[in-house]
Scaffold this active site. Structure first.
Site, short mmCIF file in Angstrom:
data_model
loop_
_atom_site.label_atom_id
_atom_site.label_comp_id
_atom_site.label_asym_id
_atom_site.label_seq_id
_atom_site.Cartn_x
_atom_site.Cartn_y
_atom_site.Cartn_z
N PHE A 8 0.94 -1.30 0.29
CA PHE A 8 0.07 -0.07 0.24
C PHE A 8 1.00 1.73 0.15
CE2 PHE A 8 -2.70 -3.24 1.74
CZ PHE A 8 -3.77 -3.39 1.79
N ASP A 9 0.33 2.29 -1.08
CA ASP A 9 1.16 3.40 -0.25
C ASP A 9 0.12 3.75 0.59
OD1 ASP A 9 1.92 6.43 -1.05
OD2 ASP A 9 -0.76 6.88 -1.50
#
Length: 212
Positions: A8-9
């Site tokens: 994930f960002d």
């Protein structure tokens, strides 16, 4: 479960830091007698901060960077909060035996701090931040670095983010990609990048992970 790892960002994907970023730029640009439109600032989210500072301030980029960093550290914890349902999503992924990692252009100390403030740090196995790679988004190196640490083949990985830079980074690495619509980019902007899926909430991501 379609993937063995989901990366994930951070900002705009897992935690809402848009107000933090805007306030930090308003203050630091103002201190230097500079200004930028909100849209200009939002369009830079996901890029390395030092590059953005030089883009806004030219040869005063280092000065802007230091002012931004010093000020943001004083207000950081008041502005950071997880997006609704993120903890539930991480619990779901852990129950499925899925690795969870973070790939961000944020400095490592603030990435870890943001995860801790949001209560997400206990789920995360790896954080690849600004200092960990020479090349940054949209280059593939950050995603590949995280997967190498996890020991996961890129063909079994998904990268989730809210900006075109995230989607390009994941695709350049050879991973599947998912765009989320609650961050800084519009659905149209994400669609142009050709992610494998665009989701409007975490339940839609779960459905995608389950092959629905």
């Amino acid at each position: 479960m379609r993937f063995s790892a989901v990366l994930f960002d951070l900002d705009g994907t897992l935690v809402d830091t848009v107000s933090l970023i805007l306030e930090s730029f308003r203050y630091s640009l103002g201190k230097l007698g500079l200004e930028a439109e909100e849209k200009e600032i939002l369009n830079t989210i996901g890029l390395p901060l030092i590059d953005v500072c030089y883009g806004f301030a030219g040869d005063r980029g280092e000065e802007l960077f230091k002012c931004y960093v010093d000020y943001q550290e004083t207000i950081h914890d008041r502005y950071v909060k997880e997006y609704a349902g993120t903890t539930d999503l991480f619990e779901y992924l852990k129950e499925k035996g899925c690795h969870i990692g973070i790939v961000t252009s944020k400095r490592k100390v603030l990435a870890h701090r943001g995860l801790a403030v949001a209560g997400l740090d206990k789920f995360v196995e790896v954080v690849v931040a600004l200092e960990d790679t020479e090349a940054h988004k949209p280059e593939p190196e950050p995603v590949l670095k995280a997967l190498d640490i996890l020991g996961v083949p890129v063909e079994t990985a998904l990268y989730v983010g809210d900006s075109p830079y995230d989607i390009r980074c994941g695709k350049n690495a050879g991973a599947a990609t998912a765009g989320v619509t609650w961050g800084v980019s519009t659905e149209e902007q994400l669609f142009k990048e050709g992610p494998d899926v665009i989701v409007h909430d975490w339940q839609e991501l779960k459905d995608f992970l389950e092959g629905q």
